[in-house]
Each structure stands twice: as structure tokens, then as C-alpha cells.
Design a protein around this motif. Structure first.
Motif, PDB file in Angstrom:
ATOM      1  N   ASN A   1       4.542  58.092  31.001  1.00  0.00           N
ATOM      2  CA  ASN A   1       4.119  58.387  32.367  1.00  0.00           C
ATOM      3  C   ASN A   1       4.879  57.625  33.439  1.00  0.00           C
ATOM      4  O   ASN A   1       4.982  58.098  34.569  1.00  0.00           O
ATOM      5  CB  ASN A   1       2.623  58.084  32.525  1.00  0.00           C
ATOM      6  CG  ASN A   1       1.771  58.931  31.616  1.00  0.00           C
ATOM      7  OD1 ASN A   1       2.022  60.102  31.425  1.00  0.00           O
ATOM      8  ND2 ASN A   1       0.740  58.319  31.029  1.00  0.00           N
ATOM      9  N   SER A   2       5.379  56.448  33.109  1.00  0.00           N
ATOM     10  CA  SER A   2       5.947  55.600  34.156  1.00  0.00           C
ATOM     11  C   SER A   2       6.940  54.632  33.558  1.00  0.00           C
ATOM     12  O   SER A   2       6.838  54.245  32.381  1.00  0.00           O
ATOM     13  CB  SER A   2       4.813  54.828  34.854  1.00  0.00           C
ATOM     14  OG  SER A   2       5.300  54.048  35.927  1.00  0.00           O
ATOM     15  N   LEU A   3       7.931  54.241  34.376  1.00  0.00           N
ATOM     16  CA  LEU A   3       8.913  53.257  33.939  1.00  0.00           C
ATOM     17  C   LEU A   3       9.364  52.417  35.123  1.00  0.00           C
ATOM     18  O   LEU A   3       9.210  52.805  36.274  1.00  0.00           O
ATOM     19  CB  LEU A   3      10.112  53.945  33.274  1.00  0.00           C
ATOM     20  CG  LEU A   3      10.992  54.861  34.118  1.00  0.00           C
ATOM     21  CD1 LEU A   3      12.112  54.118  34.839  1.00  0.00           C
ATOM     22  CD2 LEU A   3      11.607  55.967  33.258  1.00  0.00           C
TER      23      LEU A   3
ATOM     24  N   GLN B   1       8.785  69.672  37.437  1.00  0.00           N
ATOM     25  CA  GLN B   1       7.783  70.059  36.446  1.00  0.00           C
ATOM     26  C   GLN B   1       8.426  70.675  35.205  1.00  0.00           C
ATOM     27  O   GLN B   1       7.862  70.606  34.110  1.00  0.00           O
ATOM     28  CB  GLN B   1       6.801  71.043  37.080  1.00  0.00           C
ATOM     29  CG  GLN B   1       5.583  71.353  36.231  1.00  0.00           C
ATOM     30  CD  GLN B   1       4.606  72.256  36.961  1.00  0.00           C
ATOM     31  OE1 GLN B   1       4.943  72.882  37.956  1.00  0.00           O
ATOM     32  NE2 GLN B   1       3.382  72.310  36.476  1.00  0.00           N
ATOM     33  N   ASP B   2       9.603  71.279  35.359  1.00  0.00           N
ATOM     34  CA  ASP B   2      10.281  71.868  34.207  1.00  0.00           C
ATOM     35  C   ASP B   2      11.228  70.892  33.525  1.00  0.00           C
ATOM     36  O   ASP B   2      11.977  71.272  32.625  1.00  0.00           O
ATOM     37  CB  ASP B   2      11.026  73.145  34.603  1.00  0.00           C
ATOM     38  CG  ASP B   2      12.230  72.882  35.492  1.00  0.00           C
ATOM     39  OD1 ASP B   2      12.325  71.768  36.060  1.00  0.00           O
ATOM     40  OD2 ASP B   2      13.084  73.785  35.625  1.00  0.00           O
ATOM     41  N   GLY B   3      11.206  69.619  33.945  1.00  0.00           N
ATOM     42  CA  GLY B   3      12.009  68.585  33.311  1.00  0.00           C
ATOM     43  C   GLY B   3      13.401  68.420  33.871  1.00  0.00           C
ATOM     44  O   GLY B   3      14.178  67.592  33.378  1.00  0.00           O
ATOM     45  N   THR B   4      13.763  69.162  34.916  1.00  0.00           N
ATOM     46  CA  THR B   4      15.098  69.098  35.497  1.00  0.00           C
ATOM     47  C   THR B   4      15.285  67.840  36.340  1.00  0.00           C
ATOM     48  O   THR B   4      14.391  67.440  37.086  1.00  0.00           O
ATOM     49  CB  THR B   4      15.363  70.331  36.381  1.00  0.00           C
ATOM     50  OG1 THR B   4      15.246  71.506  35.581  1.00  0.00           O
ATOM     51  CG2 THR B   4      16.746  70.285  37.014  1.00  0.00           C
TER      52      THR B   4
ATOM     53  N   HIS C   1      14.627  66.932  30.419  1.00  0.00           N
ATOM     54  CA  HIS C   1      13.544  66.897  29.446  1.00  0.00           C
ATOM     55  C   HIS C   1      12.956  68.292  29.206  1.00  0.00           C
ATOM     56  O   HIS C   1      13.182  69.221  29.972  1.00  0.00           O
ATOM     57  CB  HIS C   1      12.456  65.938  29.921  1.00  0.00           C
ATOM     58  CG  HIS C   1      12.953  64.539  30.130  1.00  0.00           C
ATOM     59  ND1 HIS C   1      13.058  63.629  29.101  1.00  0.00           N
ATOM     60  CD2 HIS C   1      13.390  63.896  31.248  1.00  0.00           C
ATOM     61  CE1 HIS C   1      13.527  62.484  29.581  1.00  0.00           C
ATOM     62  NE2 HIS C   1      13.739  62.623  30.866  1.00  0.00           N
ATOM     63  N   GLN C   2      12.160  68.398  28.155  1.00  0.00           N
ATOM     64  CA  GLN C   2      11.555  69.671  27.773  1.00  0.00           C
ATOM     65  C   GLN C   2      10.228  69.917  28.473  1.00  0.00           C
ATOM     66  O   GLN C   2       9.651  70.998  28.335  1.00  0.00           O
ATOM     67  CB  GLN C   2      11.353  69.713  26.261  1.00  0.00           C
ATOM     68  CG  GLN C   2      12.652  69.651  25.476  1.00  0.00           C
ATOM     69  CD  GLN C   2      12.427  69.611  23.974  1.00  0.00           C
ATOM     70  OE1 GLN C   2      11.286  69.557  23.519  1.00  0.00           O
ATOM     71  NE2 GLN C   2      13.507  69.642  23.215  1.00  0.00           N
ATOM     72  N   SER C   3       9.759  68.919  29.211  1.00  0.00           N
ATOM     73  CA  SER C   3       8.498  69.065  29.925  1.00  0.00           C
ATOM     74  C   SER C   3       8.590  68.255  31.221  1.00  0.00           C
ATOM     75  O   SER C   3       9.648  67.766  31.572  1.00  0.00           O
ATOM     76  CB  SER C   3       7.338  68.577  29.043  1.00  0.00           C
ATOM     77  OG  SER C   3       6.100  68.896  29.637  1.00  0.00           O
ATOM     78  N   SER C   4       7.473  68.125  31.906  1.00  0.00           N
ATOM     79  CA  SER C   4       7.456  67.483  33.224  1.00  0.00           C
ATOM     80  C   SER C   4       8.113  66.106  33.213  1.00  0.00           C
ATOM     81  O   SER C   4       7.847  65.293  32.327  1.00  0.00           O
ATOM     82  CB  SER C   4       6.010  67.338  33.714  1.00  0.00           C
ATOM     83  OG  SER C   4       5.399  68.599  33.878  1.00  0.00           O
ATOM     84  N   MET C   5       8.969  65.851  34.205  1.00  0.00           N
ATOM     85  CA  MET C   5       9.567  64.532  34.378  1.00  0.00           C
ATOM     86  C   MET C   5       8.675  63.734  35.326  1.00  0.00           C
ATOM     87  O   MET C   5       8.570  64.040  36.501  1.00  0.00           O
ATOM     88  CB  MET C   5      10.989  64.635  34.955  1.00  0.00           C
ATOM     89  CG  MET C   5      11.703  63.291  35.053  1.00  0.00           C
ATOM     90  SD  MET C   5      13.295  63.393  35.914  1.00  0.00           S
ATOM     91  CE  MET C   5      14.201  64.503  34.845  1.00  0.00           C
TER      92      MET C   5
ATOM     93  N   SER D   1       9.223  61.398  30.536  1.00  0.00           N
ATOM     94  CA  SER D   1       8.665  62.744  30.566  1.00  0.00           C
ATOM     95  C   SER D   1       7.367  62.870  29.786  1.00  0.00           C
ATOM     96  O   SER D   1       7.045  62.057  28.915  1.00  0.00           O
ATOM     97  CB  SER D   1       9.702  63.718  29.984  1.00  0.00           C
ATOM     98  OG  SER D   1       9.160  65.001  29.768  1.00  0.00           O
ATOM     99  N   GLU D   2       6.672  63.950  30.091  1.00  0.00           N
ATOM    100  CA  GLU D   2       5.463  64.311  29.367  1.00  0.00           C
ATOM    101  C   GLU D   2       5.765  64.639  27.907  1.00  0.00           C
ATOM    102  O   GLU D   2       4.874  64.574  27.048  1.00  0.00           O
ATOM    103  CB  GLU D   2       4.804  65.515  30.048  1.00  0.00           C
ATOM    104  CG  GLU D   2       3.443  65.874  29.501  1.00  0.00           C
ATOM    105  CD  GLU D   2       2.787  66.995  30.283  1.00  0.00           C
ATOM    106  OE1 GLU D   2       1.542  67.017  30.345  1.00  0.00           O
ATOM    107  OE2 GLU D   2       3.514  67.841  30.839  1.00  0.00           O
TER     108      GLU D   2
END
Length: 360
Positions: free
Chosen positions: A333-335, A233-236, A255-259, A276-277
Motif C-alpha cells: 500500500n505504501s512506500l 488504477q490500471d497500474g500505469t 503493475h498488473q493492478s492499481s499503483m 501496487s495492489e
């Protein structure tokens, strides 16, 4: 590295999940069909798309010689609730997870380009968040109720339900083997379940950090099943070595937001992709690290098998990270990746097709 060519197609729906149809067994030809699911709409849809192969002109050395066609809609059908997840279980059968708590099975009739509902299981008391298949006879779903439901197409009732698999939301799952399943939950835990056991308790539990950031996605290494990657959730980005009981993970600021999704390339596992979000999508390239490991061990890829380039990355200067979407959009959202074509779906109601020739 050749510059990726990008096609952006506006599709008038927020794309929650996107998946390539699997390449046929023993085939070297890449798939040309993919599925998308939408969310947050009055009428959500499951859609099938045709992606024509990339054509190259006469000059083999020019990136501009590549011609990337935009995807064409083949067929679509209404979907009850948001499409929380989807997966192909055969060439023409697709399973989806619904925010209404059900799992649905669809069949794509390619001769007439129609997709129809085959079966529906109402197995979750809360929204169903994820579904995965090991074979055409074995589906597993989970959701916000923490249940795991083992399903068999053609059978109305679940084969087995683990009522208390988790006390919080299971956000994603994947099969390691036919009898072993990995889940990630909202408490920041990675759990391994052995479906051969009568117990509902996990065989192993791994925790990412003491902060308990929710884990949102998981993918297994295509060749080394003890290596998995998760996004939080923290982008890690966290890469796990399931053989290790103490300190089994490598964590990387991402990332800076949810992955929302992490995917290894299915045939070139030194390449990994995340979205990411925050509207970004990244390509993590460990090719240089693979080469250095091979040189240090005095051998080819066979020698690297004992020492994956994805383990111990905190101290590696050889990992390249490239942003694939320059102008940040709304949430990606998806890849999914097949050969040299990368797909992603976004909240900006676009499908991105990115041609990466070096991976084709």
C-alpha cells in the motif's frame, strides 16, 4: 549492483501509509525514525518506529556483512477511522487524513516516547483521502468530496476552503511551491491549482488517457519541479512534463493492478519506486540513461538538467526495472525511501525494510 538485504517484521495490522521522519536540515545523517498508519481494523493506530542504522562488519566487499536490524516500536496511539494518508510537518508533528473526514495533528514526545493528539479539523463531508504540508504552518487536505482545505496548526477554522475544487474524488496531492498544488483525481486528471488566485478553478488540467483510469498517487521530482510522476488504477506509470501543453506525458506499462504509491529518491532522482495492489514493489533505475545523456552532451550532471532521463522513456533501452519483493504478498500500500533504506507497508500486516547500499 549489490543485492538488497530485506527484513520483514510482522506488526499485526494492515499498513496503509508509511513515512520516514524528514532528515534534519543541513544534516548528512539519515533519519532513523518512521511513522505508520493502519486501516481496516476495529482499532486503527498511528505508530512511531525506530530503525537502527545498517551495520557493516570487517569485510567491506561482502553483501552478507551487512546487518539490518528489524524496526522497534517506540510508541503508538489510537486513530479515529482508517489512516488514509500521513505526513511529518516538523520533526515531532505528524498530520494524518482519516476515513471519517477529519485531519488530525499529533505530537511525538520523544523524551517519554508518547504520541498525543494536538488538534483535529472536521473539514470533509466524506472520507479524507490525502494531506500534504509545505511548511509547519501550512497543511492542505482533500477527499472524496472534492474539496481542498487549507489549514494552519493552532487555528481552529480552515484558512481557506475550495468547495468545488473537483467534482470527483481527489486521491492525492503535493505542493510544487508554497502557492502551487498538484492534485490527481478519479477521472484520470492531473490538476494544478494556484492558491494565490481567488478562483476555485485549476490553473491547468492534464489528462492521462481517453480511458480515464483513475490517478491514485503523485510525486514531484526533487530537483526539477516541472517533472512529476503519477500512478493509475490500471497500474500505469506516467511521467509528466508540466511545461508542455500538448502530449506532456510519458506512459509506461507497470503493475498488473492499481499503483498505490510512486516516490522519487529524494537525493538520487534517477531512481524511482512504485508499489501496487498486486503485491509487487519495483525499483525503476534510470542511471544508465543519465550516463548516456551526460556523454552525449559532453558534460556532467549539469548538462542533463535540460533533458531529464525520465522524459521520453518509451524509446529508451537504458531503463532497468527490478522487483524488490520476490514472493508476492497481498497489496503493498505504501512506500518511502531515505538514504539507502526503503520501507513499505502491506495488507499482509508486514513492514518491509530493504537495504539498498548503492543509494546510501
Amino acid at each position: 549492483m549489490e543485492r538488497p538485504q530485506i527484513n520483514v517484521k510482522f506488526v499485526s495490522q494492515k499498513i496503509s501509509k508509511i513515512r520516514w521522519r524528514p532528515r534534519k536540515k543541513q544534516s548528512v545523517q539519515s533519519s532513523n525514525t518512521f511513522a505508520t498508519g493502519s486501516w481496516d481494523d476495529e482499532e486503527n493506530k498511528l505508530c512511531l518506529w525506530l530503525q537502527e542504522p545498517v551495520a557493516r562488519g570487517g569485510n567491506q566487499d561482502l553483501d552478507e556483512d551487512l546487518t539490518l536490524q528489524e524496526p522497534q516500536l517506540l510508541c503508538e496511539t489510537r486513530h479515529p477511522g482508517d489512516v488514509s494518508d500521513l505526513c511529518f510537518i516538523t520533526d515531532d508533528h505528524i498530520a494524518t487524513a482519516s476515513s471519517r473526514g477529519s485531519v488530525l495533528l499529533y505530537r511525538h514526545q520523544s523524551a517519554v516516547q508518547r504520541v498525543e493528539t494536538v488538534q483535529e479539523w472536521s473539514v470533509h463531508r466524506k472520507p479524507c483521502t490525502c494531506v500534504s504540508s509545505y511548511s509547519q504552518d501550512c497543511l492542505l487536505s482533500s477527499g472524496e468530496d472534492g474539496r481542498l482545505a487549507l489549514l494552519a496548526p493552532g487555528q481552529a477554522s480552515p484558512v481557506r476552503v475550495l468547495e468545488k475544487a473537483d467534482s470527483c474524488t481527489i486521491n492525492a496531492l503535493t505542493f510544487l511551491k508554497q502557492s502551487e498544488v498538484l492534485t490527481v483525481n478519479s477521472f484520470g486528471q492531473l490538476k494544478l491549482f494556484d492558491l494565490r488566485q481567488n478562483s476555485e478553478d485549476p490553473a491547468q488540467i492534464f489528462s492521462a488517457t481517453e480511458d480515464h483510469w483513475a490517478l491514485l498517487c503523485v510525486d514531484k521530482h526533487p530537483g526539477q519541479l516541472h517533472i512529476v510522476a503519477t500512478g493509475s488504477q490500471d497500474g500505469t506509470l506516467t511521467v509528466w512534463d508540466l511545461r508542455q501543453n500538448r502530449f506532456p506525458m510519458t506512459t509506461l506499462d507497470a503493475h498488473q493492478s492499481s499503483m498505490w504509491e510512486v516516490r522519487f529518491h529524494p537525493y538520487h532522482a534517477q531512481h524511482l519506486f512504485t508499489c501496487s495492489e498486486d503485491g509487487s514493489m519495483w525499483h525503476w533505475d534510470a542511471s544508465a540513461h543519465v550516463a548516456s545523456l551526460s556523454t552525449s552532451r559532453g558534460g556532467g550532471e549539469g548538462g542533463v538538467g535540460q533533458q531529464s532521463p525520465w522524459l521520453g522513456l518509451e524509446t529508451s533501452p537504458k531503463l532497468e526495472i527490478n522487483s524488490l519483493i520476490c514472493n508476492k504478498s497481498l497489496s503493498v500500500n505504501s512506500l518511502d525511501i531515505e538514504g539507502g533504506l526503503l520501507l513499505c507497508g502491506t495488507d499482509s500486516e508486514n513492514i518491509y525494510t530493504i537495504c539498498m547500499p548503492q543509494l546510501g
